[in-house]
Design an enzyme around this catalytic site. Structure first.
Site, PDB file in Angstrom:
ATOM      1  N   ALA A   1     -48.838 -18.795  10.289  1.00 24.90           N
ATOM      2  CA  ALA A   1     -49.145 -18.283  11.601  1.00 24.90           C
ATOM      3  C   ALA A   1     -48.936 -16.756  11.534  1.00 24.90           C
ATOM      4  CB  ALA A   1     -48.209 -18.984  12.680  1.00 24.90           C
TER       5      ALA A   1
ATOM      6  N   GLY B   1     -48.131 -22.609   8.950  1.00 25.81           N
ATOM      7  CA  GLY B   1     -49.339 -22.960   9.586  1.00 25.81           C
ATOM      8  C   GLY B   1     -50.457 -22.921   8.505  1.00 25.81           C
TER       9      GLY B   1
ATOM     10  N   GLU C   1     -49.976 -26.555   7.336  1.00 26.00           N
ATOM     11  CA  GLU C   1     -50.302 -27.355   8.303  1.00 26.00           C
ATOM     12  C   GLU C   1     -51.830 -27.773   8.642  1.00 26.00           C
ATOM     13  OE1 GLU C   1     -47.543 -25.285  11.097  1.00 26.00           O
ATOM     14  OE2 GLU C   1     -46.583 -27.104  11.467  1.00 26.00           O
TER      15      GLU C   1
ATOM     16  N   GLU D   1     -40.923 -21.648   7.394  1.00 25.01           N
ATOM     17  CA  GLU D   1     -40.513 -21.451   8.942  1.00 25.01           C
ATOM     18  C   GLU D   1     -39.098 -21.143   8.963  1.00 25.01           C
ATOM     19  OE1 GLU D   1     -42.731 -23.473   8.063  1.00 25.01           O
ATOM     20  OE2 GLU D   1     -44.473 -23.278   9.351  1.00 25.01           O
TER      21      GLU D   1
HETATM   22  C1  3H9 Z   1     -45.625 -20.261  10.952  1.00 24.32           C
HETATM   23  O1  3H9 Z   1     -46.488 -20.553  10.146  1.00 24.32           O
HETATM   24  C2  3H9 Z   1     -45.295 -21.049  12.066  1.00 24.32           C
HETATM   25  C3  3H9 Z   1     -46.061 -22.401  12.106  1.00 24.32           C
HETATM   26  O2  3H9 Z   1     -45.537 -23.529  11.850  1.00 24.32           O
HETATM   27  C4  3H9 Z   1     -46.335 -22.939  13.788  1.00 24.32           C
HETATM   28  C5  3H9 Z   1     -46.937 -21.752  14.522  1.00 24.32           C
HETATM   29  C6  3H9 Z   1     -46.834 -22.423  15.985  1.00 24.32           C
HETATM   30  N1  3H9 Z   1     -48.096 -12.974   9.531  1.00 24.32           N
HETATM   31  O3  3H9 Z   1     -44.906 -10.032   1.629  1.00 24.32           O
HETATM   32  P1  3H9 Z   1     -46.294  -9.153   1.326  1.00 24.32           P
HETATM   33  C7  3H9 Z   1     -48.072  -9.497   5.899  1.00 24.32           C
HETATM   34  S1  3H9 Z   1     -44.524 -19.106  10.372  1.00 24.32           S
HETATM   35  C8  3H9 Z   1     -48.266 -11.813   9.673  1.00 24.32           C
HETATM   36  O4  3H9 Z   1     -46.017  -7.747   1.106  1.00 24.32           O
HETATM   37  P2  3H9 Z   1     -46.832 -10.463  -1.207  1.00 24.32           P
HETATM   38  C9  3H9 Z   1     -46.725  -8.483   5.508  1.00 24.32           C
HETATM   39  O5  3H9 Z   1     -45.977  -8.334   6.464  1.00 24.32           O
HETATM   40  C10 3H9 Z   1     -45.047 -18.302   9.283  1.00 24.32           C
HETATM   41  N2  3H9 Z   1     -48.236 -10.822   8.607  1.00 24.32           N
HETATM   42  O6  3H9 Z   1     -46.931  -9.537   0.285  1.00 24.32           O
HETATM   43  C11 3H9 Z   1     -47.439  -7.652   4.508  1.00 24.32           C
HETATM   44  O7  3H9 Z   1     -47.834  -6.646   5.588  1.00 24.32           O
HETATM   45  P3  3H9 Z   1     -47.951  -4.929   5.321  1.00 24.32           P
HETATM   46  C12 3H9 Z   1     -44.888 -18.882   7.973  1.00 24.32           C
HETATM   47  C13 3H9 Z   1     -47.990 -11.554   7.375  1.00 24.32           C
HETATM   48  O8  3H9 Z   1     -48.154 -10.486  -1.876  1.00 24.32           O
HETATM   49  C14 3H9 Z   1     -48.557  -8.105   4.156  1.00 24.32           C
HETATM   50  O9  3H9 Z   1     -48.909  -9.147   4.866  1.00 24.32           O
HETATM   51  N3  3H9 Z   1     -45.370 -18.392   6.877  1.00 24.32           N
HETATM   52  C15 3H9 Z   1     -47.615 -12.831   7.209  1.00 24.32           C
HETATM   53  O10 3H9 Z   1     -45.414  -9.971  -1.787  1.00 24.32           O
HETATM   54  C16 3H9 Z   1     -48.408  -8.517   2.617  1.00 24.32           C
HETATM   55  O11 3H9 Z   1     -47.251  -9.452   2.651  1.00 24.32           O
HETATM   56  C17 3H9 Z   1     -44.481 -17.366   6.220  1.00 24.32           C
HETATM   57  O12 3H9 Z   1     -43.259 -17.429   6.461  1.00 24.32           O
HETATM   58  C18 3H9 Z   1     -47.606 -13.602   8.267  1.00 24.32           C
HETATM   59  N4  3H9 Z   1     -47.454 -14.786   8.387  1.00 24.32           N
HETATM   60  O13 3H9 Z   1     -46.187 -12.038  -0.523  1.00 24.32           O
HETATM   61  C19 3H9 Z   1     -45.007 -16.825   5.144  1.00 24.32           C
HETATM   62  N5  3H9 Z   1     -47.215 -12.799   5.872  1.00 24.32           N
HETATM   63  O14 3H9 Z   1     -48.743  -4.886   4.101  1.00 24.32           O
HETATM   64  C20 3H9 Z   1     -44.819 -15.316   5.360  1.00 24.32           C
HETATM   65  C21 3H9 Z   1     -47.501 -11.681   5.491  1.00 24.32           C
HETATM   66  O15 3H9 Z   1     -48.411  -4.443   6.689  1.00 24.32           O
HETATM   67  N6  3H9 Z   1     -45.122 -14.513   3.974  1.00 24.32           N
HETATM   68  N7  3H9 Z   1     -47.928 -10.785   6.183  1.00 24.32           N
HETATM   69  O16 3H9 Z   1     -46.485  -4.525   5.169  1.00 24.32           O
HETATM   70  C22 3H9 Z   1     -45.059 -14.475   2.771  1.00 24.32           C
HETATM   71  O17 3H9 Z   1     -44.054 -15.120   2.333  1.00 24.32           O
HETATM   72  C23 3H9 Z   1     -45.562 -13.329   1.801  1.00 24.32           C
HETATM   73  O18 3H9 Z   1     -46.036 -12.315   2.698  1.00 24.32           O
HETATM   74  C24 3H9 Z   1     -46.644 -13.887   0.791  1.00 24.32           C
HETATM   75  C25 3H9 Z   1     -47.366 -12.723   0.247  1.00 24.32           C
HETATM   76  C26 3H9 Z   1     -46.153 -14.894   0.033  1.00 24.32           C
HETATM   77  C27 3H9 Z   1     -47.712 -14.758   1.799  1.00 24.32           C
END
Ligand code: 3H9
Length: 607
Positions: A64, A103, A106, A126
């Site tokens: 999400a 998400g 999901e 999450e």
């Molecule tokens: C969820 O899904 C809830 C659901 O179950 C239900 C909902 C109803 N959203 O980390 P990076 C941005 S909760 C918005 O530097 P990497 C991040 O801020 C979510 N932005 O790159 C950054 O922005 P900026 C569950 C996001 O290659 C840019 O993307 N998912 C999100 O080292 C690059 O990120 C998570 O918790 C997001 N979800 O790693 C996953 N994710 O360039 C969280 C990233 O402006 N994300 N951004 O600073 C991660 O673990 C890592 O970002 C990922 C990439 C592995 C994806």
């Protein structure tokens, strides 16, 4: 032209639906709305028999859009879209490459089939944001894989590899070649063979071993240390096993919303973005990092060995230099000890452990450092020693090699000025134990070249650390914060508390360890050296607690000497030491302080 949030291309009766929201395809409103529309159109179109769901830019979906949390909800919600996929009458195959997280996973669970590239990571992280999955993850996953596997993913938050996902039945097929093609082939097969029953119509799968499942839950509860989301994750999985899918889906949503609106989740989401925004520096913007294959480390003590092990664990080659054979052998043993420990904890396979050892060179002269791309000194904390080391490095290192000092307090500009090329000198300040602690301070020296700084950031990323740039100053950032926090703890010692009481209160609050345990782990000598340096300029009217100095003066320098604030000679974890208690009480008496009792404040647990 920017790619549409959701694009659909149909060929041979199979639609390829591509979601695009760079950089990680987070599921914002435009994606949800576009996808809901695409699902409805594909269901209604008799010329389309199945679909492949993929993410643009080489990765599936990171979850999400966390930036939308806290804003007024806009339909369709993520749970609505996952339900639409789950109820679709035509095959939907998720083509997973890069990451399928939160998400994103999901969505993949809503699909009838999943194909993954070998390097893909699948997870429900999450819990790390103070949440549980909120779009059916706790309902759908235990209906596809055994409950213990599902619980590990939901409450642990750590993604699994594509191979592990295939092993547990989360992924139908691994695609060593083109994942979209493999997904399309599976969609065509499913058109002919029919699709399995939707997960929402299935019953949950019990754990493989009921007794082990209870032990697993107890372990998660113990590790949660005051954090609500892992406990909520256990409860959600328990409900998923006990209730029918519809009821479990609704209760999951309620629990998700409660957590989303909690102070803990708001704080953890803040941390998520703060950790990303902090690793930026205008001076390094746009610069290309230099080559980073082999790291040189000077000094194989606690810190040097930790830096070497951290680098080996991330696949880098390491050359470590010590002053004589005896020290070299001790450094070698320390590094192998860390590798063995990581292998023992299952963080490193037997093969990777062997590869890491093979990538290690231990030397007693500087010559082998000519093969290194970046050389980090972790020698004794003394300006003259460091300058001498850098002068020697100048003579052997490649002209493009970056030099880094791991000093905690010394002026790196002064060290850099003593070298032939100050533009290649930066600071890389690791925290002990260097293979565990995520913080890395990148010290921005006056003359550092942008690409030398970019190389420091690149190393931090490679080591999976959070790299925080800091300018040259006494103690940089972390240690300045620590100094204030330790000062208050030292005042408390003199006023009536004992180290074990302060540490216990900190652990109860959620810290992995207390301030005094941490000092023992890092070694008490660096802080002692700093206090001695500051003695001449310290304001004589400022309150100064001498207890730590008394401890160091008799050679108790923490874990490495068997004793520090605690006694490690009998108990590896450290036992409170009556000698330390007597010293503290004597210091209070000497200063005429009447010792008072301190209680741990537990009021925070209510919020
Ligand atoms: C969820 O899904 C809830 C659901 O179950 C239900 C909902 C109803 N959203 O980390 P990076 C941005 S909760 C918005 O530097 P990497 C991040 O801020 C979510 N932005 O790159 C950054 O922005 P900026 C569950 C996001 O290659 C840019 O993307 N998912 C999100 O080292 C690059 O990120 C998570 O918790 C997001 N979800 O790693 C996953 N994710 O360039 C969280 C990233 O402006 N994300 N951004 O600073 C991660 O673990 C890592 O970002 C990922 C990439 C592995 C994806």
């Amino acid at each position: 032209m920017a790619q549409a949030a959701v694009s659909v291309r149909t060929e041979g009766g199979i639609a390829t639906v591509t979601l695009s929201n760079p950089p990680v395809n987070a599921l914002n409103h435009a994606i949800r709305a576009g996808l809901a529309d695409a699902i409805a159109r594909i269901e209604a179109d008799p010329a389309i028999h199945g679909a492949v769901l993929c993410g643009a830019g080489g990765s599936f979906i990171a979850g999400a859009d966390i930036r939308e949390f806290g804003q007024p909800p806009k339909d369709p919600s993520l749970p609505d879209v996952v339900r639409m996929l789950d109820a679709a009458t035509k095959p939907w195959v998720a083509a997973i490459e890069g990451v399928a997280l939160g998400g994103g996973l999901e969505m993949a669970l809503g699909c009838s089939h999943r194909v993954a590239a070998p390097g893909a990571k699948l997870g429900l992280p999450e819990v790390n944001l103070g949440l549980i999955p909120g779009a059916g993850g706790t309902v759908l996953l235990p209906r596809l894989v055994a409950a213990d596997k599902a619980l590990a993913m939901i409450a642990g938050g750590r993604p699994v590899s594509a191979a592990d996902a295939a092993g547990m039945g989360l992924v139908d097929r691994l695609a060593p070649g083109h994942v979209h093609e493999a997904a399309r082939a599976l969609a065509l097969e499913a058109v002919a063979a029919g699709i399995p029953a939707p997960l929402m119509k299935r019953t949950a799968r019990p754990p493989e071993n009921a007794e082990a499942f209870e032990a697993q839950k107890a372990g998660i509860r113990k590790k949660a240390r005051g954090q609500a989301s892992p406990i909520a994750a256990i409860e959600a999985v328990e409900r998923s096993l006990a209730l029918d899918a519809e009821d479990a889906f609704h209760t999951e949503r309620e629990a998700f919303v409660t957590l989303r609106d909690s102070a803990q989740s708001a704080a953890l989401r803040h941390v998520f973005f703060a950790e990303r925004s902090v690793s930026r520096l205008d001076r390094a913007e746009g610069a290309t990092p230099r080559r980073l294959d082999r790291i040189g480390v000077l000094g194989g003590g606690t810190m040097g060995a930790g830096i070497a092990a951290a680098s080996l664990l991330c696949g880098l080659g390491v050359t470590i230099v010590e002053r004589d054979d005896k020290q070299a052998s001790l450094a070698h043993d320390r590094i192998l000890g860390i590798l063995d420990d990581s292998a023992g904890r299952g963080l490193l396979s037997a093969d990777a452990r062997q590869d890491a050892e093979a990538a290690l060179t231990v030397a007693t002269d500087f010559a082998p450092l000519s093969a290194c791309d970046l050389i980090i000194e972790a020698v004794f904390e003394d300006m003259d020693v460091k300058k001498a080391v850098f002068a020697e490095l100048d003579a052997v290192a490649r002209p493009d090699a970056v030099f880094a000092s791991n000093t905690s307090y010394l002026d790196i500009d002064e060290i850099a000025a003593s070298t032939n090329d100050p533009s290649r000198v930066i600071g890389l300040h690791f925290f002990s134990p260097a293979h565990v602690m995520k913080l890395l301070e990148l010290i921005v020296t006056r003359d550092a070249a942008p690409d030398a700084l970019a190389t420091g950031f690149a190393l931090g990323k490679r080591l999976r650390k959070i790299t925080v740039p800091a300018h040259v100053c006494d103690g940089f950032i972390g240690n300045r914060i620590m100094a204030r926090y330790r000062r208050e703890a030292d005042y408390m010692l003199e006023d009536g508390a004992l180290p074990q009481e302060i540490d216990a209160a900190m652990r109860d609050f959620g810290c992995p360890m207390g301030a005094f345990q941490m000092a023992d782990l890092a070694g008490l000598d660096i802080g002692w050296a700093m206090r001695k340096r500051q003695a001449a300029t310290r304001d004589p009217s400022e309150r100064y607690v001498e207890i730590a100095d008394r401890i160091c003066e008799i050679g108790r320098l923490g874990r490495k000497t068997g004793r520090g604030w605690y006694d490690y000679t009998q108990d590896k974890a450290g036992a409170p030491d009556p000698w330390v208690t007597a010293l503290i009480e004597a210091e209070s008496t000497r200063k005429g302080i009447t010792r008072q009792r301190f209680e741990a404040d537990r009021s925070w647990t209510a919020s």
